[in-house]
Write a protein that holds these residues in place. Structure first.
Motif, PDB file in Angstrom:
ATOM      1  N   LEU A  11      33.011 -80.847 -33.168  1.00 19.35           N
ATOM      2  CA  LEU A  11      33.678 -82.145 -33.060  1.00 19.35           C
ATOM      3  C   LEU A  11      34.691 -82.363 -34.185  1.00 19.35           C
ATOM      4  CD1 LEU A  11      30.709 -84.410 -31.916  1.00 19.35           C
ATOM      5  CD2 LEU A  11      32.771 -83.861 -30.604  1.00 19.35           C
ATOM      6  N   ILE A  12      34.388 -81.849 -35.369  1.00 22.54           N
ATOM      7  CA  ILE A  12      35.299 -82.040 -36.495  1.00 22.54           C
ATOM      8  C   ILE A  12      36.412 -80.989 -36.495  1.00 22.54           C
ATOM      9  CG2 ILE A  12      35.478 -82.004 -39.019  1.00 22.54           C
ATOM     10  CD1 ILE A  12      32.684 -83.269 -39.106  1.00 22.54           C
ATOM     11  N   ALA A  13      36.107 -79.777 -36.070  1.00 25.26           N
ATOM     12  CA  ALA A  13      37.088 -78.692 -36.131  1.00 25.26           C
ATOM     13  C   ALA A  13      38.219 -78.869 -35.123  1.00 25.26           C
ATOM     14  CB  ALA A  13      36.406 -77.351 -35.908  1.00 25.26           C
ATOM     15  N   THR A  14      37.946 -79.548 -33.995  1.00 27.58           N
ATOM     16  CA  THR A  14      38.992 -79.707 -32.985  1.00 27.58           C
ATOM     17  C   THR A  14      40.081 -80.641 -33.497  1.00 27.58           C
ATOM     18  OG1 THR A  14      37.730 -81.490 -31.965  1.00 27.58           O
ATOM     19  CG2 THR A  14      37.473 -79.287 -31.021  1.00 27.58           C
ATOM     20  N   GLY A  16      42.584 -83.446 -34.155  1.00 26.86           N
ATOM     21  CA  GLY A  16      42.741 -84.866 -33.912  1.00 26.86           C
ATOM     22  C   GLY A  16      43.730 -85.375 -34.938  1.00 26.86           C
ATOM     23  N   PRO A  17      43.953 -86.669 -35.003  1.00 21.97           N
ATOM     24  CA  PRO A  17      44.923 -87.205 -35.955  1.00 21.97           C
ATOM     25  C   PRO A  17      44.633 -86.825 -37.407  1.00 21.97           C
ATOM     26  CG  PRO A  17      44.324 -88.868 -34.357  1.00 21.97           C
ATOM     27  CD  PRO A  17      43.410 -87.704 -34.118  1.00 21.97           C
ATOM     28  N   GLY A  18      43.354 -86.795 -37.798  1.00 24.56           N
ATOM     29  CA  GLY A  18      43.010 -86.479 -39.185  1.00 24.56           C
ATOM     30  C   GLY A  18      43.360 -85.059 -39.584  1.00 24.56           C
ATOM     31  N   VAL A  19      42.898 -84.083 -38.798  1.00 25.35           N
ATOM     32  CA  VAL A  19      43.144 -82.695 -39.182  1.00 25.35           C
ATOM     33  C   VAL A  19      44.603 -82.293 -38.968  1.00 25.35           C
ATOM     34  CG1 VAL A  19      40.745 -81.920 -38.969  1.00 25.35           C
ATOM     35  CG2 VAL A  19      42.252 -81.769 -36.991  1.00 25.35           C
ATOM     36  N   LEU A  20      45.243 -82.808 -37.925  1.00 24.79           N
ATOM     37  CA  LEU A  20      46.653 -82.485 -37.713  1.00 24.79           C
ATOM     38  C   LEU A  20      47.519 -83.057 -38.832  1.00 24.79           C
ATOM     39  CD1 LEU A  20      47.044 -82.906 -33.854  1.00 24.79           C
ATOM     40  CD2 LEU A  20      46.997 -80.784 -35.165  1.00 24.79           C
ATOM     41  N   SER A  21      47.234 -84.287 -39.245  1.00 26.47           N
ATOM     42  CA  SER A  21      48.023 -84.864 -40.329  1.00 26.47           C
ATOM     43  C   SER A  21      47.708 -84.161 -41.651  1.00 26.47           C
ATOM     44  CB  SER A  21      47.797 -86.374 -40.440  1.00 26.47           C
ATOM     45  OG  SER A  21      46.454 -86.677 -40.730  1.00 26.47           O
ATOM     46  N   PRO A 114      40.773 -93.154 -33.604  1.00 27.43           N
ATOM     47  CA  PRO A 114      39.734 -93.289 -32.577  1.00 27.43           C
ATOM     48  C   PRO A 114      38.761 -92.115 -32.551  1.00 27.43           C
ATOM     49  CG  PRO A 114      41.865 -92.809 -31.579  1.00 27.43           C
ATOM     50  CD  PRO A 114      42.110 -93.052 -33.036  1.00 27.43           C
ATOM     51  N   LYS A 115      39.253 -90.930 -32.935  1.00 25.64           N
ATOM     52  CA  LYS A 115      38.364 -89.771 -32.951  1.00 25.64           C
ATOM     53  C   LYS A 115      37.261 -89.966 -33.990  1.00 25.64           C
ATOM     54  CE  LYS A 115      37.993 -84.813 -33.482  1.00 25.64           C
ATOM     55  NZ  LYS A 115      38.506 -83.620 -34.118  1.00 25.64           N
ATOM     56  N   ALA A 116      37.573 -90.587 -35.121  1.00 23.19           N
ATOM     57  CA  ALA A 116      36.564 -90.817 -36.161  1.00 23.19           C
ATOM     58  C   ALA A 116      35.418 -91.675 -35.626  1.00 23.19           C
ATOM     59  CB  ALA A 116      37.194 -91.470 -37.386  1.00 23.19           C
ATOM     60  N   TYR A 117      35.751 -92.719 -34.870  1.00 21.33           N
ATOM     61  CA  TYR A 117      34.716 -93.583 -34.304  1.00 21.33           C
ATOM     62  C   TYR A 117      33.935 -92.864 -33.209  1.00 21.33           C
ATOM     63  CZ  TYR A 117      36.754 -97.401 -36.921  1.00 21.33           C
ATOM     64  OH  TYR A 117      37.201 -98.203 -37.939  1.00 21.33           O
ATOM     65  N   ASN A 146      29.040 -84.276 -44.034  1.00 13.79           N
ATOM     66  CA  ASN A 146      29.951 -84.109 -45.168  1.00 13.79           C
ATOM     67  C   ASN A 146      30.040 -82.657 -45.636  1.00 13.79           C
ATOM     68  OD1 ASN A 146      31.069 -86.752 -45.664  1.00 13.79           O
ATOM     69  ND2 ASN A 146      28.974 -87.373 -46.124  1.00 13.79           N
ATOM     70  N   ALA A 147      28.942 -81.921 -45.546  1.00 11.96           N
ATOM     71  CA  ALA A 147      28.955 -80.511 -45.944  1.00 11.96           C
ATOM     72  C   ALA A 147      29.819 -79.673 -45.012  1.00 11.96           C
ATOM     73  CB  ALA A 147      27.530 -79.962 -45.973  1.00 11.96           C
ATOM     74  N   ILE A 148      29.976 -80.107 -43.772  1.00 10.55           N
ATOM     75  CA  ILE A 148      30.834 -79.402 -42.824  1.00 10.55           C
ATOM     76  C   ILE A 148      32.249 -79.986 -42.838  1.00 10.55           C
ATOM     77  CG2 ILE A 148      31.186 -78.935 -40.346  1.00 10.55           C
ATOM     78  CD1 ILE A 148      28.085 -78.796 -40.122  1.00 10.55           C
ATOM     79  N   TRP A 149      32.358 -81.309 -42.957  1.00 10.02           N
ATOM     80  CA  TRP A 149      33.648 -82.001 -42.910  1.00 10.02           C
ATOM     81  C   TRP A 149      34.586 -81.525 -44.017  1.00 10.02           C
ATOM     82  CZ3 TRP A 149      37.158 -84.832 -45.500  1.00 10.02           C
ATOM     83  CH2 TRP A 149      38.015 -85.665 -44.784  1.00 10.02           C
TER      84      TRP A 149
END
Length: 196
Positions: A11-14, A16-21, A114-117, A146-149
């Motif tokens: 879910l985190i690796a795909t 979204g706005p956070g990782v793309l930015s 929205p992905k964060a929520y 958090n250890a993965i994020w």
């Protein structure tokens, strides 16, 4: 617990706005500003997680008018990002930043991401592994998330820095753009499936 960790990873690796930015900041500004931006995202995602865990997000989103406005706005934003990425042509189309972003910018993005929520709701409302000790389960989940994020976001930051330095061919850059756009559309699909 392993199923939960795997879900967190995917879910985190795909994108979204956070990782793309994050990748965009790394590509445009380098490691220093990128690290500050990731720190803001990190604080923001933990605030979102606490809002989801405490039920505050559910209370705010309980009003169907607020939920509809936020859903439409966030869906339009994600569709816009997917369109920008897919139609960027032959250059790598991470989200452009026109000034050096920092902690505040990362924090602000997570508040409207929205992905964060969606991710935090899925992770903290499901995947029960300590049904007799809900507080311990939440604490362990926060540690796992958090250890993965953190390493995943620093990998995206590094990827942005690395890709910004490469001289890739037009076809390769176009394929990367289409892959990122498809990932954004998958995020939109996930958001829409929560309404069904």
């Amino acid at each position: 617990m392993l199923t939960f960790a795997a879900a967190v990873f995917f879910l985190i690796a795909t994108p979204g706005p956070g990782v793309l930015s994050t990748a965009g900041v790394g590509s445009a500004f380098g490691a220093g500003p990128g690290t500050r931006y990731v720190a803001g995202l990190f604080l923001g995602t933990n605030i979102v997680a606490l809002a989801v865990i405490s039920g505050l997000a559910a209370v705010v989103l309980a009003d169907p008018r607020i939920r509809t406005v936020l859903f439409v706005a966030s869906t339009c934003y994600l569709l816009y990002l997917a369109f920008r990425i897919a139609t960027a042509g032959s250059r790598i189309a991470f989200i452009e930043a026109r000034r050096e972003p920092g902690l505040r910018d990362g924090l602000a993005l997570q508040a409207i991401n929205p992905k964060a929520y969606a991710v935090n709701t899925a992770l903290f409302s499901g995947f029960a592994f300590l049904p007799g000790a809900p507080l311990a389960e939440v604490a362990i989940k926060l540690l796992i998330v958090n250890a993965i994020w953190l390493p995943l976001h620093f990998l995206w930051l590094g990827a942005g820095i690395w890709l910004g330095r490469l001289d890739l061919g037009a076809g390769t850059q176009r394929a990367i753009n289409i892959g990122m756009a498809a990932s954004m559309l998958a995020v939109v699909g996930l958001a829409m499936s929560t309404l069904a």
